[in-house]
Scaffold this motif. Structure first.
Motif, PDB file in Angstrom:
ATOM      1  N   ILE A 177       0.853  -1.192   0.000  1.00  0.00           N
ATOM      2  CA  ILE A 177       0.000   0.000   0.000  1.00  0.00           C
ATOM      3  C   ILE A 177       0.885   1.237   0.000  1.00  0.00           C
ATOM      4  O   ILE A 177       1.751   1.390   0.874  1.00  0.00           O
ATOM      5  CB  ILE A 177      -0.917   0.043   1.240  1.00  0.00           C
ATOM      6  N   LEU A 178       0.707   2.106  -0.993  1.00  0.00           N
ATOM      7  CA  LEU A 178       1.351   3.419  -0.993  1.00  0.00           C
ATOM      8  C   LEU A 178       0.410   4.344  -0.240  1.00  0.00           C
ATOM      9  O   LEU A 178      -0.672   4.660  -0.722  1.00  0.00           O
ATOM     10  CB  LEU A 178       1.574   3.908  -2.429  1.00  0.00           C
ATOM     11  N   MET A 179       0.813   4.765   0.947  1.00  0.00           N
ATOM     12  CA  MET A 179      -0.082   5.458   1.863  1.00  0.00           C
ATOM     13  C   MET A 179       0.328   6.911   2.078  1.00  0.00           C
ATOM     14  O   MET A 179       1.373   7.194   2.666  1.00  0.00           O
ATOM     15  CB  MET A 179      -0.092   4.723   3.212  1.00  0.00           C
ATOM     16  N   GLY A 217       3.464   0.030  12.497  1.00  0.00           N
ATOM     17  CA  GLY A 217       3.739  -1.116  11.636  1.00  0.00           C
ATOM     18  C   GLY A 217       4.019  -0.861  10.174  1.00  0.00           C
ATOM     19  O   GLY A 217       4.192  -1.810   9.409  1.00  0.00           O
ATOM     20  N   ALA A 218       4.069   0.414   9.733  1.00  0.00           N
ATOM     21  CA  ALA A 218       4.444   0.680   8.337  1.00  0.00           C
ATOM     22  C   ALA A 218       5.851   0.154   8.092  1.00  0.00           C
ATOM     23  O   ALA A 218       6.703   0.168   8.981  1.00  0.00           O
ATOM     24  CB  ALA A 218       4.371   2.178   8.043  1.00  0.00           C
ATOM     25  N   SER A 219       6.104  -0.317   6.882  1.00  0.00           N
ATOM     26  CA  SER A 219       7.386  -0.947   6.579  1.00  0.00           C
ATOM     27  C   SER A 219       8.478   0.051   6.242  1.00  0.00           C
ATOM     28  O   SER A 219       9.663  -0.277   6.281  1.00  0.00           O
ATOM     29  CB  SER A 219       7.217  -1.920   5.414  1.00  0.00           C
ATOM     30  N   GLY A 220       8.112   1.256   5.887  1.00  0.00           N
ATOM     31  CA  GLY A 220       9.106   2.246   5.506  1.00  0.00           C
ATOM     32  C   GLY A 220       8.422   3.472   4.947  1.00  0.00           C
ATOM     33  O   GLY A 220       7.192   3.558   4.937  1.00  0.00           O
ATOM     34  N   PHE A 221       9.216   4.419   4.480  1.00  0.00           N
ATOM     35  CA  PHE A 221       8.621   5.620   3.918  1.00  0.00           C
ATOM     36  C   PHE A 221       9.460   6.141   2.763  1.00  0.00           C
ATOM     37  O   PHE A 221      10.629   5.793   2.611  1.00  0.00           O
ATOM     38  CB  PHE A 221       8.437   6.698   4.988  1.00  0.00           C
ATOM     39  N   LEU A 222       8.839   6.976   1.949  1.00  0.00           N
ATOM     40  CA  LEU A 222       9.480   7.503   0.753  1.00  0.00           C
ATOM     41  C   LEU A 222       9.007   8.934   0.547  1.00  0.00           C
ATOM     42  O   LEU A 222       7.830   9.240   0.740  1.00  0.00           O
ATOM     43  CB  LEU A 222       9.101   6.647  -0.456  1.00  0.00           C
ATOM     44  N   LEU A 223       9.930   9.805   0.167  1.00  0.00           N
ATOM     45  CA  LEU A 223       9.558  11.185  -0.118  1.00  0.00           C
ATOM     46  C   LEU A 223       8.773  11.253  -1.424  1.00  0.00           C
ATOM     47  O   LEU A 223       9.076  10.539  -2.383  1.00  0.00           O
ATOM     48  CB  LEU A 223      10.804  12.064  -0.216  1.00  0.00           C
ATOM     49  N   LYS A 224       7.776  12.146  -1.454  1.00  0.00           N
ATOM     50  CA  LYS A 224       6.924  12.253  -2.642  1.00  0.00           C
ATOM     51  C   LYS A 224       7.684  12.743  -3.872  1.00  0.00           C
ATOM     52  O   LYS A 224       7.229  12.520  -4.996  1.00  0.00           O
ATOM     53  CB  LYS A 224       5.734  13.177  -2.362  1.00  0.00           C
ATOM     54  N   PRO A 228      10.480   8.150 -10.352  1.00  0.00           N
ATOM     55  CA  PRO A 228       9.746   6.902 -10.645  1.00  0.00           C
ATOM     56  C   PRO A 228      10.548   5.639 -10.364  1.00  0.00           C
ATOM     57  O   PRO A 228      10.025   4.685  -9.791  1.00  0.00           O
ATOM     58  CB  PRO A 228       9.418   7.035 -12.137  1.00  0.00           C
ATOM     59  N   ASP A 229      11.810   5.632 -10.764  1.00  0.00           N
ATOM     60  CA  ASP A 229      12.629   4.432 -10.554  1.00  0.00           C
ATOM     61  C   ASP A 229      12.787   4.124  -9.070  1.00  0.00           C
ATOM     62  O   ASP A 229      12.729   2.963  -8.660  1.00  0.00           O
ATOM     63  CB  ASP A 229      14.010   4.612 -11.202  1.00  0.00           C
ATOM     64  N   ARG A 230      12.988   5.160  -8.279  1.00  0.00           N
ATOM     65  CA  ARG A 230      13.170   4.964  -6.836  1.00  0.00           C
ATOM     66  C   ARG A 230      11.879   4.463  -6.193  1.00  0.00           C
ATOM     67  O   ARG A 230      11.900   3.598  -5.319  1.00  0.00           O
ATOM     68  CB  ARG A 230      13.618   6.269  -6.181  1.00  0.00           C
ATOM     69  N   LEU A 231      10.752   5.018  -6.641  1.00  0.00           N
ATOM     70  CA  LEU A 231       9.473   4.579  -6.086  1.00  0.00           C
ATOM     71  C   LEU A 231       9.209   3.110  -6.403  1.00  0.00           C
ATOM     72  O   LEU A 231       8.821   2.328  -5.525  1.00  0.00           O
ATOM     73  CB  LEU A 231       8.336   5.449  -6.608  1.00  0.00           C
ATOM     74  N   LEU A 232       9.441   2.718  -7.645  1.00  0.00           N
ATOM     75  CA  LEU A 232       9.218   1.324  -8.035  1.00  0.00           C
ATOM     76  C   LEU A 232      10.183   0.391  -7.296  1.00  0.00           C
ATOM     77  O   LEU A 232       9.813  -0.711  -6.898  1.00  0.00           O
ATOM     78  CB  LEU A 232       9.378   1.168  -9.549  1.00  0.00           C
ATOM     79  N   ALA A 233      11.417   0.865  -7.095  1.00  0.00           N
ATOM     80  CA  ALA A 233      12.390   0.059  -6.348  1.00  0.00           C
ATOM     81  C   ALA A 233      11.943  -0.104  -4.901  1.00  0.00           C
ATOM     82  O   ALA A 233      12.117  -1.170  -4.298  1.00  0.00           O
ATOM     83  CB  ALA A 233      13.769   0.719  -6.403  1.00  0.00           C
ATOM     84  N   ALA A 234      11.348   0.951  -4.332  1.00  0.00           N
ATOM     85  CA  ALA A 234      10.872   0.889  -2.950  1.00  0.00           C
ATOM     86  C   ALA A 234       9.730  -0.103  -2.813  1.00  0.00           C
ATOM     87  O   ALA A 234       9.676  -0.880  -1.861  1.00  0.00           O
ATOM     88  CB  ALA A 234      10.432   2.276  -2.486  1.00  0.00           C
ATOM     89  N   VAL A 235       8.814  -0.078  -3.757  1.00  0.00           N
ATOM     90  CA  VAL A 235       7.690  -1.023  -3.736  1.00  0.00           C
ATOM     91  C   VAL A 235       8.211  -2.454  -3.809  1.00  0.00           C
ATOM     92  O   VAL A 235       7.785  -3.336  -3.047  1.00  0.00           O
ATOM     93  CB  VAL A 235       6.717  -0.745  -4.903  1.00  0.00           C
ATOM     94  N   PRO A 259      -1.025 -13.190   4.357  1.00  0.00           N
ATOM     95  CA  PRO A 259       0.025 -12.243   4.718  1.00  0.00           C
ATOM     96  C   PRO A 259      -0.501 -10.800   4.710  1.00  0.00           C
ATOM     97  O   PRO A 259      -1.225 -10.419   3.789  1.00  0.00           O
ATOM     98  CB  PRO A 259       1.062 -12.449   3.614  1.00  0.00           C
ATOM     99  N   ALA A 260      -0.146 -10.040   5.721  1.00  0.00           N
ATOM    100  CA  ALA A 260      -0.582  -8.639   5.794  1.00  0.00           C
ATOM    101  C   ALA A 260       0.136  -7.820   4.722  1.00  0.00           C
ATOM    102  O   ALA A 260       1.267  -8.144   4.354  1.00  0.00           O
ATOM    103  CB  ALA A 260      -0.268  -8.077   7.172  1.00  0.00           C
ATOM    104  N   PRO A 261      -0.504  -6.771   4.225  1.00  0.00           N
ATOM    105  CA  PRO A 261       0.163  -5.934   3.215  1.00  0.00           C
ATOM    106  C   PRO A 261       1.320  -5.162   3.824  1.00  0.00           C
ATOM    107  O   PRO A 261       1.353  -4.899   5.030  1.00  0.00           O
ATOM    108  CB  PRO A 261      -0.948  -4.981   2.765  1.00  0.00           C
ATOM    109  N   ARG A 262       2.275  -4.816   2.991  1.00  0.00           N
ATOM    110  CA  ARG A 262       3.371  -3.934   3.402  1.00  0.00           C
ATOM    111  C   ARG A 262       2.927  -2.505   3.119  1.00  0.00           C
ATOM    112  O   ARG A 262       2.439  -2.211   2.019  1.00  0.00           O
ATOM    113  CB  ARG A 262       4.629  -4.237   2.603  1.00  0.00           C
ATOM    114  N   VAL A 263       3.080  -1.625   4.095  1.00  0.00           N
ATOM    115  CA  VAL A 263       2.664  -0.233   3.914  1.00  0.00           C
ATOM    116  C   VAL A 263       3.892   0.644   3.728  1.00  0.00           C
ATOM    117  O   VAL A 263       4.793   0.673   4.568  1.00  0.00           O
ATOM    118  CB  VAL A 263       1.858   0.263   5.125  1.00  0.00           C
ATOM    119  N   LEU A 264       3.933   1.339   2.598  1.00  0.00           N
ATOM    120  CA  LEU A 264       5.009   2.275   2.289  1.00  0.00           C
ATOM    121  C   LEU A 264       4.424   3.678   2.340  1.00  0.00           C
ATOM    122  O   LEU A 264       3.576   4.040   1.525  1.00  0.00           O
ATOM    123  CB  LEU A 264       5.589   1.972   0.901  1.00  0.00           C
ATOM    124  N   VAL A 265       4.854   4.447   3.328  1.00  0.00           N
ATOM    125  CA  VAL A 265       4.290   5.770   3.568  1.00  0.00           C
ATOM    126  C   VAL A 265       4.904   6.801   2.630  1.00  0.00           C
ATOM    127  O   VAL A 265       6.122   6.821   2.427  1.00  0.00           O
ATOM    128  CB  VAL A 265       4.526   6.179   5.041  1.00  0.00           C
TER     129      VAL A 265
END
Length: 225
Positions: free
Chosen positions: A51-53, A99-106, A110-117, A76-82
């Protein structure tokens, strides 16, 4: 195929993320939501992998939505990426705490976001560990030194080795670095960490880092070296 739920109250941002994911190989958009309450409902219905939250939303915040989704999820519970606009954000700390798995700056590309997912889906929950550690240090509610003997309160169920692994993870070390420090295999570190998380009811590696600070096992300024 990684199924992703996109949650953001800004239509243009949400639409851009959806378009990016649909164009990416190996990604599938499981659904989208404009607020926290809708995210909880859509997550229950679609059971996404990731989940991109968005964290700051009117009504139910991303923190509350993350907590509800993880509490109600079946394995399995979803992984939440804030997703956040700035890294030292108390809201993001709150999300990691529940419990969020991590976070990413908005503004990540695109490449970094896809790599994070891909990373959080694969279990590499602590994306950008140095930044996450700095965030936890900034907002941790307790910085007491650990007692001279025995584990800190709340960690009594852990073995000595599990406490050692949790300490190194809290300091920002990767599994490979922790293995090197403890003279054990990386697989053994992963086993100890998984057992620790199961014993303490933790949903993510980031949540383990938060706990390491809040129990005083690791204190702000402590380094992996």
């Amino acid at each position: 195929m990684i199924r992703v739920l996109v949650v953001d109250d800004q239509f243009l941002v949400r639409s851009g993320l959806v378009a990016l994911l649909r164009a990416a190989p190996g990604m599938e958009v499981a659904g989208e939501a404009a607020d926290g309450a809708e995210a909880v409902a859509v997550a229950a219905r679609t059971r996404p992998d990731v989940i991109l939250m968005d964290i700051r939303m009117p009504g139910m915040t991303g923190i509350e939505a993350t907590e509800r989704i993880l509490a109600e999820a079946t394995d399995p519970a979803p992984r939440v990426l804030v997703l956040t606009t700035f890294d030292l954000d108390e809201y993001v700390y709150g999300a990691l705490r529940v419990g969020a798995s991590g976070f990413l700056l908005k503004d990540a590309g695109p490449d970094r976001l896809l790599a994070a997912v891909t990373a959080v889906h694969g279990g590499d929950a602590l994306f950008a560990p140095a930044v996450t550690r700095r965030l936890v240090e900034a907002y941790t509610s307790r910085a007491a030194a650990p007692p001279e003997t025995g584990p800190p309160p709340g960690l009594e169920a852990l073995t000595g080795r599990e406490v050692e692994v949790l300490t190194l993870v809290g300091r920002g070390l990767t599994n490979a670095e922790a293995a090197d420090r403890l003279f054990i295999s990386e697989a053994t570190v992963k086993t100890h960490l998984n057992r620790t998380m199961a014993k303490l009811g933790l949903a993510s590696r980031a949540q383990a880092v938060v706990l390491a600070y809040e129990t005083g096992l690791v204190t702000p300024g402590a380094s992996g070296g």
